[in-house]
Design a protein around this motif. Structure first.
Motif, PDB file in Angstrom:
ATOM      1  N   VAL A 169      21.457  76.052  25.005  1.00  0.00           N
ATOM      2  CA  VAL A 169      21.526  74.815  25.799  1.00  0.00           C
ATOM      3  C   VAL A 169      22.875  74.186  25.473  1.00  0.00           C
ATOM      4  O   VAL A 169      23.096  73.659  24.374  1.00  0.00           O
ATOM      5  CB  VAL A 169      20.361  73.858  25.484  1.00  0.00           C
ATOM      6  N   GLU A 170      23.801  74.295  26.419  1.00  0.00           N
ATOM      7  CA  GLU A 170      25.179  73.852  26.192  1.00  0.00           C
ATOM      8  C   GLU A 170      25.411  72.462  26.770  1.00  0.00           C
ATOM      9  O   GLU A 170      24.697  72.022  27.662  1.00  0.00           O
ATOM     10  CB  GLU A 170      26.160  74.856  26.811  1.00  0.00           C
ATOM     11  N   GLY A 171      26.436  71.784  26.256  1.00  0.00           N
ATOM     12  CA  GLY A 171      26.760  70.438  26.724  1.00  0.00           C
ATOM     13  C   GLY A 171      25.971  69.399  25.944  1.00  0.00           C
ATOM     14  O   GLY A 171      25.306  69.707  24.956  1.00  0.00           O
ATOM     15  N   LYS A 172      26.041  68.156  26.411  1.00  0.00           N
ATOM     16  CA  LYS A 172      25.396  67.036  25.707  1.00  0.00           C
ATOM     17  C   LYS A 172      24.207  66.509  26.513  1.00  0.00           C
ATOM     18  O   LYS A 172      24.296  66.393  27.738  1.00  0.00           O
ATOM     19  CB  LYS A 172      26.389  65.885  25.523  1.00  0.00           C
ATOM     20  N   LEU A 173      23.133  66.174  25.807  1.00  0.00           N
ATOM     21  CA  LEU A 173      22.014  65.485  26.468  1.00  0.00           C
ATOM     22  C   LEU A 173      22.463  64.082  26.843  1.00  0.00           C
ATOM     23  O   LEU A 173      23.175  63.417  26.076  1.00  0.00           O
ATOM     24  CB  LEU A 173      20.800  65.396  25.529  1.00  0.00           C
ATOM     25  N   LYS A 180      12.068  66.535  23.421  1.00  0.00           N
ATOM     26  CA  LYS A 180      10.837  66.818  24.165  1.00  0.00           C
ATOM     27  C   LYS A 180      11.159  67.100  25.641  1.00  0.00           C
ATOM     28  O   LYS A 180      10.596  68.017  26.246  1.00  0.00           O
ATOM     29  CB  LYS A 180       9.892  65.609  24.053  1.00  0.00           C
ATOM     30  N   ASP A 181      12.092  66.325  26.193  1.00  0.00           N
ATOM     31  CA  ASP A 181      12.500  66.559  27.577  1.00  0.00           C
ATOM     32  C   ASP A 181      13.166  67.928  27.708  1.00  0.00           C
ATOM     33  O   ASP A 181      12.941  68.645  28.686  1.00  0.00           O
ATOM     34  CB  ASP A 181      13.454  65.453  28.049  1.00  0.00           C
ATOM     35  N   MET A 182      13.977  68.285  26.705  1.00  0.00           N
ATOM     36  CA  MET A 182      14.621  69.597  26.714  1.00  0.00           C
ATOM     37  C   MET A 182      13.566  70.698  26.743  1.00  0.00           C
ATOM     38  O   MET A 182      13.651  71.641  27.543  1.00  0.00           O
ATOM     39  CB  MET A 182      15.515  69.761  25.467  1.00  0.00           C
ATOM     40  N   ALA A 183      12.549  70.574  25.895  1.00  0.00           N
ATOM     41  CA  ALA A 183      11.492  71.590  25.825  1.00  0.00           C
ATOM     42  C   ALA A 183      10.714  71.667  27.138  1.00  0.00           C
ATOM     43  O   ALA A 183      10.457  72.755  27.657  1.00  0.00           O
ATOM     44  CB  ALA A 183      10.549  71.282  24.666  1.00  0.00           C
ATOM     45  N   LEU A 184      10.346  70.511  27.702  1.00  0.00           N
ATOM     46  CA  LEU A 184       9.598  70.495  28.967  1.00  0.00           C
ATOM     47  C   LEU A 184      10.453  71.062  30.106  1.00  0.00           C
ATOM     48  O   LEU A 184       9.945  71.742  31.004  1.00  0.00           O
ATOM     49  CB  LEU A 184       9.129  69.075  29.302  1.00  0.00           C
ATOM     50  N   TYR A 185      11.753  70.803  30.062  1.00  0.00           N
ATOM     51  CA  TYR A 185      12.677  71.340  31.069  1.00  0.00           C
ATOM     52  C   TYR A 185      12.725  72.871  30.978  1.00  0.00           C
ATOM     53  O   TYR A 185      12.608  73.570  31.988  1.00  0.00           O
ATOM     54  CB  TYR A 185      14.067  70.733  30.844  1.00  0.00           C
ATOM     55  N   LEU A 186      12.872  73.392  29.744  1.00  0.00           N
ATOM     56  CA  LEU A 186      12.918  74.848  29.563  1.00  0.00           C
ATOM     57  C   LEU A 186      11.622  75.496  30.051  1.00  0.00           C
ATOM     58  O   LEU A 186      11.634  76.542  30.699  1.00  0.00           O
ATOM     59  CB  LEU A 186      13.170  75.199  28.089  1.00  0.00           C
ATOM     60  N   MET A 187      10.481  74.844  29.754  1.00  0.00           N
ATOM     61  CA  MET A 187       9.191  75.370  30.208  1.00  0.00           C
ATOM     62  C   MET A 187       9.087  75.365  31.725  1.00  0.00           C
ATOM     63  O   MET A 187       8.538  76.294  32.322  1.00  0.00           O
ATOM     64  CB  MET A 187       8.046  74.542  29.637  1.00  0.00           C
ATOM     65  N   SER A 188       9.619  74.333  32.358  1.00  0.00           N
ATOM     66  CA  SER A 188       9.558  74.257  33.831  1.00  0.00           C
ATOM     67  C   SER A 188      10.399  75.372  34.447  1.00  0.00           C
ATOM     68  O   SER A 188      10.098  75.854  35.539  1.00  0.00           O
ATOM     69  CB  SER A 188      10.033  72.887  34.321  1.00  0.00           C
ATOM     70  N   LYS A 189      11.451  75.802  33.752  1.00  0.00           N
ATOM     71  CA  LYS A 189      12.317  76.877  34.261  1.00  0.00           C
ATOM     72  C   LYS A 189      11.742  78.255  33.945  1.00  0.00           C
ATOM     73  O   LYS A 189      11.791  79.161  34.774  1.00  0.00           O
ATOM     74  CB  LYS A 189      13.726  76.759  33.649  1.00  0.00           C
ATOM     75  N   LEU A 190      11.199  78.421  32.726  1.00  0.00           N
ATOM     76  CA  LEU A 190      10.720  79.743  32.297  1.00  0.00           C
ATOM     77  C   LEU A 190       9.264  79.991  32.664  1.00  0.00           C
ATOM     78  O   LEU A 190       8.821  81.132  32.657  1.00  0.00           O
ATOM     79  CB  LEU A 190      10.877  79.899  30.782  1.00  0.00           C
ATOM     80  N   THR A 191       8.517  78.941  32.931  1.00  0.00           N
ATOM     81  CA  THR A 191       7.051  78.958  33.116  1.00  0.00           C
ATOM     82  C   THR A 191       6.361  79.254  31.787  1.00  0.00           C
ATOM     83  O   THR A 191       7.019  79.575  30.798  1.00  0.00           O
ATOM     84  CB  THR A 191       6.555  79.986  34.177  1.00  0.00           C
ATOM     85  N   THR A 192       5.041  79.187  31.784  1.00  0.00           N
ATOM     86  CA  THR A 192       4.293  79.353  30.533  1.00  0.00           C
ATOM     87  C   THR A 192       4.208  80.808  30.085  1.00  0.00           C
ATOM     88  O   THR A 192       3.655  81.098  29.026  1.00  0.00           O
ATOM     89  CB  THR A 192       2.866  78.781  30.664  1.00  0.00           C
ATOM     90  N   GLU A 201      15.466  82.426  19.671  1.00  0.00           N
ATOM     91  CA  GLU A 201      16.424  81.672  18.859  1.00  0.00           C
ATOM     92  C   GLU A 201      17.072  80.652  19.784  1.00  0.00           C
ATOM     93  O   GLU A 201      17.647  81.015  20.821  1.00  0.00           O
ATOM     94  CB  GLU A 201      17.495  82.574  18.247  1.00  0.00           C
ATOM     95  N   TYR A 202      16.958  79.359  19.436  1.00  0.00           N
ATOM     96  CA  TYR A 202      17.599  78.297  20.216  1.00  0.00           C
ATOM     97  C   TYR A 202      19.010  78.078  19.677  1.00  0.00           C
ATOM     98  O   TYR A 202      19.206  78.011  18.452  1.00  0.00           O
ATOM     99  CB  TYR A 202      16.807  76.985  20.106  1.00  0.00           C
ATOM    100  N   ALA A 203      19.976  77.970  20.575  1.00  0.00           N
ATOM    101  CA  ALA A 203      21.365  77.801  20.162  1.00  0.00           C
ATOM    102  C   ALA A 203      22.097  76.945  21.188  1.00  0.00           C
ATOM    103  O   ALA A 203      21.509  76.497  22.173  1.00  0.00           O
ATOM    104  CB  ALA A 203      22.022  79.175  20.032  1.00  0.00           C
ATOM    105  N   GLY A 204      23.372  76.699  20.937  1.00  0.00           N
ATOM    106  CA  GLY A 204      24.180  75.900  21.865  1.00  0.00           C
ATOM    107  C   GLY A 204      24.416  74.494  21.334  1.00  0.00           C
ATOM    108  O   GLY A 204      23.717  74.019  20.432  1.00  0.00           O
ATOM    109  N   GLU A 205      25.390  73.818  21.911  1.00  0.00           N
ATOM    110  CA  GLU A 205      25.804  72.499  21.433  1.00  0.00           C
ATOM    111  C   GLU A 205      24.659  71.491  21.416  1.00  0.00           C
ATOM    112  O   GLU A 205      24.472  70.752  20.446  1.00  0.00           O
ATOM    113  CB  GLU A 205      26.943  71.973  22.324  1.00  0.00           C
ATOM    114  N   THR A 277      21.128  80.772  29.445  1.00  0.00           N
ATOM    115  CA  THR A 277      21.937  79.585  29.144  1.00  0.00           C
ATOM    116  C   THR A 277      21.603  78.476  30.143  1.00  0.00           C
ATOM    117  O   THR A 277      21.466  78.725  31.342  1.00  0.00           O
ATOM    118  CB  THR A 277      23.440  79.924  29.194  1.00  0.00           C
ATOM    119  N   PHE A 278      21.454  77.259  29.605  1.00  0.00           N
ATOM    120  CA  PHE A 278      21.142  76.086  30.432  1.00  0.00           C
ATOM    121  C   PHE A 278      22.145  74.978  30.127  1.00  0.00           C
ATOM    122  O   PHE A 278      22.733  74.934  29.044  1.00  0.00           O
ATOM    123  CB  PHE A 278      19.714  75.590  30.150  1.00  0.00           C
ATOM    124  N   ASN A 279      22.289  74.058  31.068  1.00  0.00           N
ATOM    125  CA  ASN A 279      23.216  72.938  30.928  1.00  0.00           C
ATOM    126  C   ASN A 279      22.438  71.671  30.569  1.00  0.00           C
ATOM    127  O   ASN A 279      21.604  71.193  31.348  1.00  0.00           O
ATOM    128  CB  ASN A 279      23.966  72.754  32.263  1.00  0.00           C
TER     129      ASN A 279
END
Length: 463
Positions: A169-173, A180-192, A201-205, A277-279
């Motif tokens: 997850v690159e860039g700044k929140l 929590k929003d980051m996690a819910l966002y990733l779930m909405s993109k990847l599905t359950t 492994e979570y990485a990025g700025e 990779t996500f922004n």
């Protein structure tokens, strides 16, 4: 070059079974009252003891009431489970942090805050949200009751090695957007099921920028994408967090440990089975609208229209919305809320309460909202008390309860009544998860606080 997951996994392999699973050594086993009784009975039936009792820590959390913990538990099933864990821990000579013990709390909150969960470890518990401890740079995952018995008996487990995935997850929140929003966002993109069969492994700025408590929240929710677990390479922030905690190494041992922990990272040329990779700047405060954690959207968005859903999933999609009382195309902003729950192993840490307090400041709880604020441990409770936040919340009309899993799941007194809508900082929104017929919207502590003071779903950034 190996990934960090390979490094930790491979250093714990006792033996590889030909055409079968790996025998993996386990550094730490956490036991709670729900998934351990049959494991203890199994040991008893075989006439054996725990192989390495000093590696096992027990505490009740799912069934503990969050009020009157000094009295006998009223619910018979809960009382039996909590009492049985205490007896089993005593009989087998295991550390046990019972109710009202200053070290008690939700097991996934207590492990990191006491310095029991450390970088490079393998950690298991009969609970899917064991992935939380991955924030410490550990390989941590949930196991079944028969596997709990296996670890008790041998300090090892038979496991198929998962594939590796890196999520950057690159860039700044943006302000008002949380882990929590980051996690819910990733779930909405990847599905359950998008990470099924993988260890993440979570990485990025944006991940590196998270506080340790934010990282614990992110790793906690890995399981909701179908992953076996999720973790973050340890760094100076991790070492700073661990230093001086009760069970952390001390003196010369500390120096040696840090030297080793600094080697715990994936190489620059590490190859993952999958990489995404996500922004971070695209993430806004998130809310769920359905009955699994992957059914999430930005707080200003509308529930997806039926024609955007693949045909084979439409029936269950409509069933999910019918349960929630929502319709395709509906916006949730302004929807009246009955209950707000701050707590759980996802968001029951001090920082979550500070975030909630920052929005309550100068405001009162809305009269139509029932709000339960439940610290994840006695350490968190004492911290809030020391800083005057218990009195602050009470003055604003909130009730702070005693530590426990509380309204995350309907295993104790804190159940959301049928039909009522709850904004919850917990990790699951399945049908009946918070009580038979209860309807759950998952959100961050900031979004939960905004709902608690306005009585409706509100973008916290407007407050």
């Amino acid at each position: 070059m190996n990934t960090l997951f390979d490094k930790i996994w491979d250093s714990h392999v006792v033996q590889n079974v030909t055409d079968g699973p790996t025998q993996l050594y386990i550094d730490r086993l956490y036991c709670h009252e729900v998934t351990s009784p049959q494991a203890f009975d199994g040991l008893r039936a075989r006439g054996i003891k725990c192989f390495r009792p000093e590696k096992i820590f027990c505490m009740p959390d799912h069934n503990t009431p969050t009020h009157d913990q000094d009295k006998e538990i009223e619910d018979e099933v809960s009382r039996t489970q909590v009492d049985t864990l205490a007896r089993n821990a005593e009989e087998f000579g295991l550390a046990h942090f019972g109710m009202l013990n200053p070290k008690n709390g939700i097991i996934h909150v207590v492990g990191p805050e006491r310095g029991l969960s450390l970088p490079g470890m393998t950690i298991v518990c009969g609970d899917s949200h064991t992935s939380t401890h991955g924030a410490m740079g550990a390989v941590a995952f949930g196991i079944g009751t028969s596997e709990v018995e296996m670890v008790m008996a041998s300090q090892c487990i038979l496991q198929q090695k998962p594939k590796s995935m890196r999520i950057n997850v690159e860039g700044k929140l943006r302000p008002g957007v949380t882990a929590k929003d980051m996690a819910l966002y990733l779930m909405s993109k990847l599905t359950t099921s998008g990470a099924t069969g993988y260890f993440i492994e979570y990485a990025g700025e944006a991940v590196r920028d998270l506080s340790m408590e934010g990282r614990l929240t992110l790793c906690n929710l890995s399981i909701e994408m179908g992953a076996r677990g999720g973790f973050i390479a340890p760094d100076e922030k991790t070492f700073e967090y661990i230093k001086g905690r009760e069970y952390a190494p001390k003196g010369e041992e500390w120096d040696k440990a840090v030297e080793y922990w600094k080697t715990l990272k994936s190489g620059d040329d590490a190859v993952f089975d999958k990489e995404l990779t996500f922004n971070a700047e695209e993430i806004e405060p998130m809310v769920t609208y359905g009955t699994n954690p992957g059914m999430g959207m930005g707080i200003h968005d509308s529930i997806p229209e039926l024609d955007t859903i693949p045909e084979e999933g439409r029936e269950s999609y409509l069933k999910s919305l019918e349960y929630m009382g929502f319709k395709p195309g509906q916006k949730l902003l302004g929807t009246p809320v009955d209950y707000v729950f701050l707590g759980a192993c996802t968001n029951g840490r001090s920082e979550d309460f500070y975030a909630f307090a920052s929005l309550v400041n100068g405001r009162k709880k809305h009269p139509d909202v029932t709000a339960w604020l439940v610290p994840g441990s006695w350490m968190v409770y004492e911290q809030l008390e020391k800083e005057g936040l218990i009195k602050f919340f009470e003055k604003a009309g909130f009730e702070i309860r005693q530590p426990g899993c509380s309204a995350c799941l309907a295993m104790n007194d804190d159940k959301i009544p049928a039909g009522k809508l709850a904004v919850s900082t917990s990790n699951r929104n399945f049908e009946g998860r918070q009580g038979p017929g209860a309807r759950t919207i998952l959100a961050s502590p900031l979004t939960a606080a905004a709902a608690a003071v306005t009585g409706v779903i509100t973008d916290p950034r407007t407050l």
